[in-house]
Every structure is written in C-alpha cells, then in structure tokens.
Design a protein around this motif. Structure first.
Motif, mmCIF file in Angstrom:
data_model
loop_
_atom_site.group_PDB
_atom_site.id
_atom_site.type_symbol
_atom_site.label_atom_id
_atom_site.label_comp_id
_atom_site.label_asym_id
_atom_site.label_seq_id
_atom_site.Cartn_x
_atom_site.Cartn_y
_atom_site.Cartn_z
ATOM 1 N N PHE A 240 0.813 -1.212 0.000
ATOM 2 C CA PHE A 240 0.000 0.000 0.000
ATOM 3 C C PHE A 240 0.849 1.265 0.000
ATOM 4 O O PHE A 240 1.913 1.323 0.643
ATOM 5 N N SER A 241 0.348 2.296 -0.695
ATOM 6 C CA SER A 241 0.910 3.633 -0.571
ATOM 7 C C SER A 241 -0.221 4.654 -0.670
ATOM 8 O O SER A 241 -1.250 4.408 -1.318
ATOM 9 N N LEU A 242 -0.025 5.784 -0.019
ATOM 10 C CA LEU A 242 -0.970 6.902 -0.048
ATOM 11 C C LEU A 242 -0.243 8.134 -0.559
ATOM 12 O O LEU A 242 0.967 8.281 -0.356
ATOM 13 N N GLY A 243 -0.977 9.036 -1.197
ATOM 14 C CA GLY A 243 -0.325 10.223 -1.724
ATOM 15 C C GLY A 243 -1.272 11.382 -1.899
ATOM 16 O O GLY A 243 -2.476 11.298 -1.614
ATOM 17 N N LEU A 244 -0.710 12.476 -2.391
ATOM 18 C CA LEU A 244 -1.453 13.702 -2.653
ATOM 19 C C LEU A 244 -0.950 14.275 -3.965
ATOM 20 O O LEU A 244 0.264 14.324 -4.209
ATOM 21 N N GLU A 245 -1.884 14.687 -4.832
ATOM 22 C CA GLU A 245 -1.524 15.251 -6.132
ATOM 23 C C GLU A 245 -2.210 16.591 -6.334
ATOM 24 O O GLU A 245 -3.328 16.817 -5.839
ATOM 25 N N THR A 246 -1.550 17.486 -7.076
ATOM 26 C CA THR A 246 -2.149 18.759 -7.465
ATOM 27 C C THR A 246 -1.856 19.018 -8.931
ATOM 28 O O THR A 246 -0.817 18.589 -9.453
ATOM 29 N N ARG A 247 -2.783 19.710 -9.615
ATOM 30 C CA ARG A 247 -2.636 20.025 -11.044
ATOM 31 C C ARG A 247 -3.134 21.437 -11.307
ATOM 32 O O ARG A 247 -4.100 21.887 -10.687
ATOM 33 N N ASN A 248 -2.475 22.096 -12.265
ATOM 34 C CA ASN A 248 -2.937 23.411 -12.724
ATOM 35 C C ASN A 248 -2.923 23.437 -14.258
ATOM 36 O O ASN A 248 -1.959 23.883 -14.870
ATOM 37 N N PRO A 249 -3.986 22.921 -14.893
ATOM 38 C CA PRO A 249 -4.073 22.997 -16.354
ATOM 39 C C PRO A 249 -4.535 24.386 -16.793
ATOM 40 O O PRO A 249 -5.356 25.031 -16.132
ATOM 41 N N ARG A 250 -4.006 24.848 -17.936
ATOM 42 C CA ARG A 250 -4.383 26.146 -18.520
ATOM 43 C C ARG A 250 -4.586 25.972 -20.021
ATOM 44 O O ARG A 250 -3.864 25.221 -20.663
ATOM 45 N N VAL A 251 -5.554 26.705 -20.558
ATOM 46 C CA VAL A 251 -5.870 26.663 -21.985
ATOM 47 C C VAL A 251 -5.523 28.008 -22.606
ATOM 48 O O VAL A 251 -5.822 29.068 -22.047
ATOM 49 N N TRP A 252 -4.877 27.951 -23.793
ATOM 50 C CA TRP A 252 -4.447 29.154 -24.508
ATOM 51 C C TRP A 252 -5.045 29.110 -25.913
ATOM 52 O O TRP A 252 -4.433 28.580 -26.837
ATOM 53 N N PRO A 253 -6.245 29.664 -26.129
ATOM 54 C CA PRO A 253 -6.896 29.583 -27.443
ATOM 55 C C PRO A 253 -6.289 30.558 -28.451
ATOM 56 O O PRO A 253 -5.447 31.396 -28.108
ATOM 57 N N ASN A 254 -6.731 30.406 -29.699
ATOM 58 C CA ASN A 254 -6.338 31.329 -30.775
ATOM 59 C C ASN A 254 -4.829 31.414 -30.939
ATOM 60 O O ASN A 254 -4.238 32.511 -30.941
ATOM 61 N N ASN A 255 -4.201 30.248 -31.083
ATOM 62 C CA ASN A 255 -2.767 30.200 -31.386
ATOM 63 C C ASN A 255 -1.928 30.919 -30.325
ATOM 64 O O ASN A 255 -1.045 31.725 -30.648
ATOM 65 N N TRP A 256 -2.225 30.640 -29.055
ATOM 66 C CA TRP A 256 -1.467 31.179 -27.932
ATOM 67 C C TRP A 256 -1.573 32.698 -27.812
ATOM 68 O O TRP A 256 -0.727 33.352 -27.204
ATOM 69 N N ALA A 257 -2.640 33.280 -28.378
ATOM 70 C CA ALA A 257 -2.765 34.739 -28.357
ATOM 71 C C ALA A 257 -3.007 35.266 -26.947
ATOM 72 O O ALA A 257 -2.511 36.327 -26.576
ATOM 73 N N LEU A 258 -3.757 34.525 -26.144
ATOM 74 C CA LEU A 258 -4.035 34.949 -24.770
ATOM 75 C C LEU A 258 -4.465 33.736 -23.959
ATOM 76 O O LEU A 258 -4.857 32.715 -24.508
ATOM 77 N N GLN A 259 -4.385 33.891 -22.643
ATOM 78 C CA GLN A 259 -4.769 32.779 -21.781
ATOM 79 C C GLN A 259 -6.273 32.692 -21.641
ATOM 80 O O GLN A 259 -6.949 33.708 -21.451
ATOM 81 N N GLY A 260 -6.795 31.480 -21.741
ATOM 82 C CA GLY A 260 -8.211 31.259 -21.535
ATOM 83 C C GLY A 260 -8.472 30.748 -20.135
ATOM 84 O O GLY A 260 -8.061 31.353 -19.147
ATOM 85 N N ALA A 261 -9.101 29.574 -20.028
ATOM 86 C CA ALA A 261 -9.481 29.029 -18.731
ATOM 87 C C ALA A 261 -8.294 28.384 -18.026
ATOM 88 O O ALA A 261 -7.350 27.909 -18.654
ATOM 89 N N SER A 262 -8.359 28.378 -16.698
ATOM 90 C CA SER A 262 -7.377 27.679 -15.873
ATOM 91 C C SER A 262 -8.060 27.198 -14.604
ATOM 92 O O SER A 262 -9.105 27.724 -14.208
ATOM 93 N N ALA A 263 -7.476 26.186 -13.961
ATOM 94 C CA ALA A 263 -8.070 25.648 -12.737
ATOM 95 C C ALA A 263 -6.998 24.979 -11.894
ATOM 96 O O ALA A 263 -5.969 24.530 -12.409
ATOM 97 N N TRP A 264 -7.263 24.904 -10.586
ATOM 98 C CA TRP A 264 -6.400 24.187 -9.650
ATOM 99 C C TRP A 264 -7.170 22.993 -9.098
ATOM 100 O O TRP A 264 -8.301 23.134 -8.618
#
Length: 266
Positions: A189-213
C-alpha cells in the motif's frame, strides 16, 4: 459498459503471470522507464463529473501497450475513446454517446535515474491523431526520492492541439503544472497527494483562456501479479469563474476528476 470494462481488466490482471511495475500516482508521471525488452499493459479510466448546469459525466478510456526499447527509452501506443452523458433541463434533451477518440504514440527517454542521482529526469513526447484533430505534447518529468518510502515528482507539460475544419486550421495551446507526493506504508500500500494546474491558450497562444487548480488524494495497491492506482481530484478554484459563484471554472473543466489505472507486465 464501464463496469464491464473494469471487470474485464480485473480478470486480465488476475490471469497475468508476472509481477507488474507500479505507478504510484494517477496523474503525475514518475521519472521511470521500462527495462529493455519488457512489455506492459495499462487500462486508464478517467471520469470528469459536474459542470455549471445540469448533469455532466464523461469517461475517458485509454488502453496502453508499452515496451522498453532500451534501458533508457520506452515507447507506447494508446487507444482512446470516450463515453459521455449530458443533461441540461429545459435546454436540450439528454445526450448519451460513445466515440472512438483516435490513437496516441508516446515516447519517454530517461536522462537521470532517481535511484542513482539526486533528481531523476525523463523527457516525454506524445503525438495523438483523431481525424480532424492532431495533438503534440512535450513533458519534463522530475522525481526526487526523499527516502526509501517517500517519492516526490513534478511534471511540466506543454501541448499544441491542431483542429482542421472547412474554415481552416486553428491551434489551441495547453500547459499544465502538476506535482505529487506518495508515501509507501508497506510493500503493498501507498498513499499520496496530487495537485494540477491545467491552462488553456486559445487562438494560437494569443491569450490565456481558462485555468483551474485541482488537489486530491491517491491510493495505490500492488498485488503479486497486478497493481491499481486511484486518484480523486476535486477542483478548488478556477478562472474565469462561472455563474455558480463558488470560485470554480466549470465550462472548460469539471467539478471533480477521478482516475483509476490498472497495470500488469509481461
């Protein structure tokens, strides 16, 4: 359908005659590769649940076949599919559909082993094709073994998604920072903790769209002939905030992501 897939994976795992390598995290990759000549099968089941309105549930399914080309280089082929249910009262009739989502080719090359160096380093590349969509992803995987039983890993990922339509080609960029800490309680057995921060950059990286933690626990179990890892990742916050008023982004991302991975070696 999903229950049938899970049952089938359990039967395959029980029938396997060799002990499997272990994956301690559900989302975060470790700086490990298969040895030369080794082969592995993994079944991924990822559920995305909850949007800003109505009922939303999506299962992403991946079947992975991986082999070690050398003691540093491994390659894998994925088959991707999804099962989706959407119901928004008063707007659309409930929609339930299953679709094949194409194939992916994965390559991992280990620069440094976490067992021989202070920090393990693996570079990762993945190409995915699904008819009108083509994706190219690169990832840097870092691992530090804090002790014999305590593992810390960090992943930095960047991805281009090319979408081909009648109006022409569009490009959407994606980035993700993820990290995980896992403690082995005993050999099984093992226990753990994970975190993620995905981000979306629409329109050919022109600006940042949605993000979440996202932040949540993972649970790992290894038997003699198979292993399984479960990660539960609720969304803590996101931008731009949707109309729910709870500080989360529920248009691009979901309220909770859950991933179950089974693995066995041959």
């Amino acid at each position: 359908m999903v229950r049938s897939i899970v049952a089938a994976v359990f039967l395959l795992a029980a029938a396997a005659g060799l002990h499997a390598d272990e994956r301690l995290f559900g989302y975060v990759y470790e700086a490990e590769v298969l040895p030369k000549g080794a082969m592995e099968f993994e079944q991924w089941i990822t559920n995305l649940n909850g949007k800003d309105q109505g009922v939303y549930s999506r299962f992403n399914l991946r079947e992975e076949f991986e082999t070690g080309l050398s003691d540093r280089l491994t390659t894998a082929l994925y088959l991707n599919s999804k099962s989706e249910y959407i119901s928004v009262p008063g707007e659309i009739a409930p929609v339930e559909a299953f679709a094949f989502e194409g194939i992916s080719s994965e390559w991992k090359y280990r620069l440094l082993s976490p067992h021989q160096s202070p920090i393990g380093v693996v570079v990762y590349g993945e190409l995915s094709y699904n008819g009108p969509e083509f994706e190219a992803e690169a990832k840097l995987i870092l691992q530090r073994n804090l002790s014999e039983d305590l593992v810390f890993a960090v992943n930095l990922a960047i991805e281009n998604e090319y979408i081909y339509e009648a109006a022409g080609q569009s490009i959407e960029g994606k980035t993700e920072l993820s990290a995980g800490l896992a403690y082995r309680i005993n050999p099984a057995f093992s226990l753990g903790l994970e975190t993620r921060n995905p981000r979306v950059w629409p329109n050919n990286w022109a600006l940042q769209g949605a993000s979440a933690w996202f932040l949540g626990p993972n649970f790992h179990y290894a038997a003699e002939k198979w292993w399984a890892t479960l990660a539960i990742m609720p969304q803590l916050s996101g931008q731009p905030e949707t109309m729910t008023g709870d500080g989360r982004e529920l248009s691009e991302f979901s309220r909770v992501e859950t991933r179950l991975v089974f693995g066995m070696n041959f």
